[in-house]
Design an enzyme around this catalytic site. Structure first.
Site, PDB file in Angstrom:
ATOM      1  N   ALA A 173       0.703  -1.075  -0.088  1.00 51.65           N
ATOM      2  CA  ALA A 173       0.001  -0.064   0.104  1.00 51.65           C
ATOM      3  C   ALA A 173       0.975   1.110   0.129  1.00 51.65           C
ATOM      4  O   ALA A 173       1.954   1.221   0.686  1.00 51.65           O
ATOM      5  CB  ALA A 173      -0.966  -0.066   1.148  1.00 51.65           C
TER       6      ALA A 173
ATOM      7  N   LYS B 163       7.445  -0.248   6.879  1.00 50.54           N
ATOM      8  CA  LYS B 163       6.936   0.688   6.464  1.00 50.54           C
ATOM      9  C   LYS B 163       8.153   1.822   6.215  1.00 50.54           C
ATOM     10  O   LYS B 163       8.776   1.920   7.130  1.00 50.54           O
ATOM     11  CB  LYS B 163       5.959   1.365   7.765  1.00 50.54           C
ATOM     12  CG  LYS B 163       5.521   2.815   7.642  1.00 50.54           C
ATOM     13  CD  LYS B 163       4.379   3.048   8.567  1.00 50.54           C
ATOM     14  CE  LYS B 163       3.251   2.570   8.146  1.00 50.54           C
ATOM     15  NZ  LYS B 163       1.931   3.011   8.697  1.00 50.54           N
TER      16      LYS B 163
ATOM     17  N   VAL C 296       3.974   0.698   2.557  1.00 48.68           N
ATOM     18  CA  VAL C 296       4.208  -0.525   3.537  1.00 48.68           C
ATOM     19  C   VAL C 296       4.604  -1.552   2.269  1.00 48.68           C
ATOM     20  O   VAL C 296       3.947  -1.626   1.485  1.00 48.68           O
ATOM     21  CB  VAL C 296       2.722  -0.530   4.061  1.00 48.68           C
ATOM     22  CG1 VAL C 296       2.891  -2.003   4.998  1.00 48.68           C
ATOM     23  CG2 VAL C 296       2.261   0.386   4.880  1.00 48.68           C
TER      24      VAL C 296
ATOM     25  N   GLY D  51       0.946   5.702   0.598  1.00 45.36           N
ATOM     26  CA  GLY D  51       0.208   6.567   1.138  1.00 45.36           C
ATOM     27  C   GLY D  51       1.006   7.917   1.037  1.00 45.36           C
ATOM     28  O   GLY D  51       1.801   7.952   0.333  1.00 45.36           O
ATOM     29  N   GLY D  52       0.366   8.848   1.434  1.00 42.25           N
ATOM     30  CA  GLY D  52       1.260  10.559   1.395  1.00 42.25           C
ATOM     31  C   GLY D  52       2.382  10.442   1.994  1.00 42.25           C
ATOM     32  O   GLY D  52       3.215  11.439   1.767  1.00 42.25           O
ATOM     33  N   MET D  53       2.581   9.667   2.897  1.00 41.65           N
ATOM     34  CA  MET D  53       3.848   9.827   4.193  1.00 41.65           C
ATOM     35  C   MET D  53       4.538   8.720   3.956  1.00 41.65           C
ATOM     36  O   MET D  53       5.896   8.980   4.392  1.00 41.65           O
ATOM     37  CB  MET D  53       3.139  10.211   5.512  1.00 41.65           C
ATOM     38  CG  MET D  53       2.692  11.661   5.716  1.00 41.65           C
ATOM     39  SD  MET D  53       1.865  11.610   7.509  1.00 41.65           S
ATOM     40  CE  MET D  53       0.965  10.322   7.589  1.00 41.65           C
TER      41      MET D  53
ATOM     42  N   ASP E 111      -4.086   8.499  17.215  1.00 42.21           N
ATOM     43  CA  ASP E 111      -4.627   8.490  15.840  1.00 42.21           C
ATOM     44  C   ASP E 111      -5.532   7.283  15.847  1.00 42.21           C
ATOM     45  O   ASP E 111      -5.314   6.386  15.136  1.00 42.21           O
ATOM     46  CB  ASP E 111      -3.685   8.387  14.948  1.00 42.21           C
ATOM     47  CG  ASP E 111      -4.117   8.651  13.433  1.00 42.21           C
ATOM     48  OD1 ASP E 111      -5.338   9.006  13.265  1.00 42.21           O
ATOM     49  OD2 ASP E 111      -3.124   8.077  12.395  1.00 42.21           O
TER      50      ASP E 111
END
Length: 658
Positions: free
Chosen positions: A24, A46, A31, A26-28, A146
């Site tokens: 996967a 990660k 994985v 993401g923006g940051m 979070d």
């Protein structure tokens, strides 16, 4: 990491962790599925975007938070194995990475997307496991910051076949990213639906903030949606700050009021009105579940994003083909730490082509060798097929052994001998001795895959009444009592005066701290009524002035209440007070003082009769010898005797001669 950056598949991070497959993006971060080549075990990796590695603040906090997260050893926390920095993307690209436990399954978000609102046993079972993980973190002084469905993973191998284990991931990463100078509004947009009001207004994150987010999580599991939705993140944040979370029953009518109240307590806008931490929230949830008689339920393992992807055929098992499959991950990227789906660790390469057959005119011995070789291959294939049939039809399954009543060491030995992996949890029990096994999941006698994890529940024994420090608040005492699965109780009749504990604070509890009790037993909280009232001191027999001084020193206001006769108190001395000595006064401080008016009988023995009668008259007394006045007579005896205290006007009998 952006979509235009080169893939890190095939890299070896820190000369140890092989990056095998993108799961996967993401923006940051991205994985990957990978392998720890030193221990030969699959891991999740990660890798943070390279822009963060140049921020010194982020680097320091990333290392610090990773070390903190690695301290958490809990069956419902995604384990952090390692962290580091590497230039696998190129000499100018230094990236931070985390090596974590590989969870095989999906996320709570996947489960909610597939099912919508969950039934009560399943929702409370998941909430309990999430709160158990957060409670372990809070005990270590670590705040998640979070909590959301994307960070709640549901993996295989947690219990009975078909049942999953819930694990919470991404502890501390939000704090590390938030410290970097490159942080953008996107960090908030993905999580604003679960942010506590104080996180929105001040950025403050605490255990009570995690409680709020967990309360929103429970709301979503019960109703199928979050309480606030809007076109913009700012609008949602505004609702968190200015509105009270609605009752879940407004969206789902079959919910009992006790669950409504539990969600509302956890999501109060005032942090002090919420449970103090996840442990307190967990205790309240367990109490509600017990009151409503809601059983625990097996957790289904949802299909993650990769589970729904097109399966790779043998012809496609090349690196380019694999990248094509991973590109099917949703464009929005992961909304948090994703569950890590199953799949091959590396792309398989096609077998090398067989050596060409010999020419027709090759020597006969060469042909015989080939025949023998193919015979061996055939036998091996037959054996392999047989072994495969045995494996997939039952050979890979084992019976879960009986471990109830064993201690931890014995249970671990028995399970490992059965080719199973024990995972221990603890809970209190009214009858099972502390340290012994209460039950296992799967239970004994059931079938499990060899190598599966078996959850073993150890007894903590009966609850023990906690030691409540005198002076604690009632809320603190209630939290401590609920934390050991006992029920706090208030009884105004049991409250006590205390010279040491302020009014309204806790003096002690009953039963006394250290006593054992049964789960759910009531523990009475004894509250201070403040300093005890000062009793009226004893002033009987003192002179009037001495009595007044003593009463004033004790804080009272004395006043003259009158005179009265007392046969044992001289005239002018105190006979009693009103209120009486020993009485305690709460409001009024005035104390009436009564003084004796007794008369002391004077001695008239040997006196001439007229002189004796005058002495008695001056003392306010009379005599039976009034008719003897003027005569030459003397007092021979008198009754009462001299010095006796009598009332004024008392007749004194005189014996005179002649």
């Amino acid at each position: 990491m952006t979509g235009t950056e080169p893939s890190l598949v095939g890299s070896l991070l820190d000369r140890r962790y092989r990056v095998d497959r993108l799961l996967a993006r993401g923006g940051m971060s991205s994985v990957y599925r990978g392998v720890d080549t030193r221990l030969d075990r699959p891991v999740a990796i990660k890798i943070m975007d390279s822009r963060f590695a140049d921020d010194r603040t982020f680097v320091d906090r990333f290392e610090r938070e990773a070390r903190s997260a690695a301290r958490l050893h809990h069956p419902h926390v995604v384990a952090v194995h390692d962290q580091g920095f590497d230039t696998a993307g190129g000499p100018d690209e230094r990236r931070a990475f985390l090596v974590m436990e590989l969870v095989d399954g999906g996320t709570l978000r996947d489960l909610l997307d597939q099912r919508g609102a969950l039934d009560l046993p399943l929702a409370l079972t998941i909430a309990e496991q999430v709160l158990s993980a957060l409670a372990a973190a809070h005990t270590e002084g670590l705040v998640h910051r979070d909590v959301k469905p994307e960070n709640v993973l549901i993996g295989r191998g947690g219990g009975a076949l078909g049942s999953g284990v819930v694990k919470v991931g991404d502890f501390g990463l939000v704090r590390a990213v938030a410290s970097a100078g490159t942080t953008s509004a996107s960090v908030i947009l993905g999580t604003v639906a679960y942010l506590s009001p104080e996180q929105v207004t001040t950025g403050a994150a605490s255990e009570r903030g995690d409680v709020y987010s967990a309360g929103i999580l429970l709301y979503e599991m019960l109703t199928g949606h979050v309480p606030y939705t809007a076109d913009t993140a700012i609008s949602v944040a505004y609702r968190h700050v200015n509105d009270d979370v609605p009752r879940p029953s407004e969206a789902r009518a079959d919910l009992p009021p006790a669950l409504d109240d539990l969600v509302l307590r956890a999501t109060r806008r005032d942090p002090d009105a919420r449970p103090a931490d996840a442990g307190a929230f967990l205790a309240e949830l367990a109490e509600v579940r017990s009151q409503l008689g809601i059983p625990r339920a097996p957790v289904p393992v949802p299909a993650g994003p990769a589970d729904a992807a097109t399966e790779i055929t043998d012809a496609e098992k090349t690196v380019p083909a694999m990248r094509a499959v991973t590109s099917q991950v949703p464009a929005g990227g992961p909304r948090g730490t994703q569950a890590l789906p199953r799949g091959p660790l590396v792309a398989e390469q096609p077998p090398p082509p067989a050596e060409p057959m010999a020419a027709a005119d090759a020597p006969q011995p060469r042909r015989r060798r080939w025949v023998a070789l193919w015979l061996v291959v055939g036998l091996l294939l037959a054996g392999g097929i047989g072994a495969g049939v045995w494996w997939f039809t039952g050979g890979r399954y084992v019976d879960v052994p009986q471990v109830t009543g064993l201690d931890r060491t014995q249970a671990e030995q028995v399970l490992r001998r059965a080719e199973l992996v024990p995972s221990f949890t603890e809970e209190r029990h009214n009858t099972a001795p502390s340290g012994t096994v209460i039950r296992s999941d799967p239970e004994s006698g059931s079938r499990a895959l060899a190598g599966d994890e078996v959850t073993v529940v150890l007894s903590l024994g009966r609850p023990v009444v906690p030691d409540i420090t005198p002076g604690s608040t009632v809320a603190q005492a209630e939290q401590a009592i609920r934390a050991v699965q006992l029920q706090p109780r208030r009884d105004a009749g049991a409250d006590q005066y205390s010279a040491d504990v302020p009014e309204g604070a806790v003096v002690t509890v009953s039963p006394k701290p250290g006593n054992q009790a049964n789960i759910g037993d009531a523990v009475t909280i004894v509250v201070s009524k403040g300093p005890p009232p000062t009793p009226v001191p004893s002033v009987r027999g003192l002179s009037r002035d001495e009595a007044f001084q003593k009463l004033r020193e004790a804080g009272f206001e004395p006043f003259d209440a009158g005179e009265e006769f007392a046969a044992d108190v001289p005239a002018g001395h105190v006979t009693r007070t009103d209120p009486a000595e020993g009485a305690t006064l709460t409001d009024a401080k005035r104390v009436g003082v009564y003084v004796s008016n007794a008369v002391e009988v004077p001695s008239v023995l040997g006196r001439q009769i007229d002189e004796a009668l005058q002495i008695l008259a001056d003392a306010g007394l009379t005599s039976n010898a009034e008719d003897r006045r003027g005569r030459f007579a003397f007092v021979l005896d008198q009754d009462p005797d001299p010095g006796t205290l009598v009332q004024k006007g008392t007749t004194i009998n005189l014996n005179v001669v002649p």
